[in-house]
Design a protein around this motif. Structure first.
Motif, PDB file in Angstrom:
ATOM      1  N   GLY A  70       0.819  -1.210   0.000  1.00 39.32           N
ATOM      2  CA  GLY A  70       0.000   0.000   0.000  1.00 39.32           C
ATOM      3  C   GLY A  70       0.852   1.259   0.000  1.00 39.32           C
ATOM      4  O   GLY A  70       0.543   2.236  -0.685  1.00 39.32           O
ATOM      5  N   ALA A  71       1.948   1.251   0.764  1.00 40.79           N
ATOM      6  CA  ALA A  71       2.853   2.401   0.781  1.00 40.79           C
ATOM      7  C   ALA A  71       3.504   2.597  -0.582  1.00 40.79           C
ATOM      8  O   ALA A  71       3.592   3.726  -1.078  1.00 40.79           O
ATOM      9  CB  ALA A  71       3.927   2.208   1.851  1.00 40.79           C
ATOM     10  N   LEU A  72       3.939   1.510  -1.196  1.00 40.64           N
ATOM     11  CA  LEU A  72       4.570   1.595  -2.510  1.00 40.64           C
ATOM     12  C   LEU A  72       3.582   2.047  -3.576  1.00 40.64           C
ATOM     13  O   LEU A  72       3.908   2.878  -4.424  1.00 40.64           O
ATOM     14  CB  LEU A  72       5.168   0.243  -2.884  1.00 40.64           C
ATOM     15  N   LEU A  73       2.362   1.535  -3.519  1.00 45.36           N
ATOM     16  CA  LEU A  73       1.345   1.916  -4.491  1.00 45.36           C
ATOM     17  C   LEU A  73       0.986   3.394  -4.380  1.00 45.36           C
ATOM     18  O   LEU A  73       0.845   4.086  -5.395  1.00 45.36           O
ATOM     19  CB  LEU A  73       0.105   1.050  -4.279  1.00 45.36           C
ATOM     20  N   CYS A  74       0.867   3.895  -3.166  1.00 48.54           N
ATOM     21  CA  CYS A  74       0.577   5.321  -2.978  1.00 48.54           C
ATOM     22  C   CYS A  74       1.746   6.191  -3.414  1.00 48.54           C
ATOM     23  O   CYS A  74       1.541   7.284  -3.948  1.00 48.54           O
ATOM     24  CB  CYS A  74       0.214   5.601  -1.531  1.00 48.54           C
ATOM     25  N   LEU A  75       2.969   5.721  -3.210  1.00 49.60           N
ATOM     26  CA  LEU A  75       4.131   6.478  -3.664  1.00 49.60           C
ATOM     27  C   LEU A  75       4.156   6.571  -5.189  1.00 49.60           C
ATOM     28  O   LEU A  75       4.418   7.635  -5.752  1.00 49.60           O
ATOM     29  CB  LEU A  75       5.407   5.838  -3.143  1.00 49.60           C
ATOM     30  N   VAL A  76       3.858   5.473  -5.854  1.00 45.68           N
ATOM     31  CA  VAL A  76       3.796   5.488  -7.321  1.00 45.68           C
ATOM     32  C   VAL A  76       2.684   6.420  -7.785  1.00 45.68           C
ATOM     33  O   VAL A  76       2.845   7.178  -8.741  1.00 45.68           O
ATOM     34  CB  VAL A  76       3.604   4.059  -7.874  1.00 45.68           C
ATOM     35  N   GLY A  77       1.543   6.370  -7.100  1.00 44.65           N
ATOM     36  CA  GLY A  77       0.447   7.270  -7.445  1.00 44.65           C
ATOM     37  C   GLY A  77       0.801   8.732  -7.239  1.00 44.65           C
ATOM     38  O   GLY A  77       0.390   9.593  -8.011  1.00 44.65           O
ATOM     39  N   ALA A  78       1.604   9.021  -6.225  1.00 41.77           N
ATOM     40  CA  ALA A  78       2.012  10.405  -5.990  1.00 41.77           C
ATOM     41  C   ALA A  78       3.013  10.867  -7.050  1.00 41.77           C
ATOM     42  O   ALA A  78       3.004  12.032  -7.446  1.00 41.77           O
ATOM     43  CB  ALA A  78       2.642  10.537  -4.606  1.00 41.77           C
ATOM     44  N   ILE A  79       3.841   9.973  -7.539  1.00 41.79           N
ATOM     45  CA  ILE A  79       4.811  10.343  -8.567  1.00 41.79           C
ATOM     46  C   ILE A  79       4.136  10.517  -9.916  1.00 41.79           C
ATOM     47  O   ILE A  79       4.371  11.499 -10.622  1.00 41.79           O
ATOM     48  CB  ILE A  79       5.938   9.294  -8.638  1.00 41.79           C
ATOM     49  N   ILE A  80       3.279   9.573 -10.282  1.00 44.51           N
ATOM     50  CA  ILE A  80       2.636   9.619 -11.609  1.00 44.51           C
ATOM     51  C   ILE A  80       1.527  10.659 -11.636  1.00 44.51           C
ATOM     52  O   ILE A  80       1.359  11.362 -12.626  1.00 44.51           O
ATOM     53  CB  ILE A  80       2.094   8.232 -11.969  1.00 44.51           C
TER      54      ILE A  80
END
Length: 86
Positions: A70-80
């Motif tokens: 979940g942390a990794l997915l949200c980080l990717v969402g924040a970058i993209i």
């Protein structure tokens, strides 16, 4: 898309990512993690279980992997960012 909404989306994603990463880190350091219930209406004792690494290793690692993902997915969402029309 409105730039203010994109900024708000990215800030929320960064905040949730930091929250999940800290929860996973403290779960790893303290060797126990609190269960994340997906049912918002369930306020029973089953929605507040704590999994210990030594007594319940499978549930502990399932919760750790889910929280880290979940942390990794949200980080990717924040970058993209939010791109609904691409």
């Amino acid at each position: 898309m409105n730039p203010a909404l994109d900024l708000l989306y990215r800030l929320a994603a960064i905040g949730i990512s930091i929250y999940c990463a800290r929860k996973a880190w403290y779960g790893y350091v303290e060797r126990k993690i609190l269960f994340v219930s997906d049912d918002w209406l369930d306020w029973s004792r089953w929605s507040r279980q704590e999994f210990d690494r030594d007594t319940m290793p499978i549930r502990y690692w399932m919760q750790m992997v889910g929280t880290a993902f979940g942390a990794l997915l949200c980080l990717v969402g924040a970058i993209i960012g939010w791109q609904p029309n691409v």
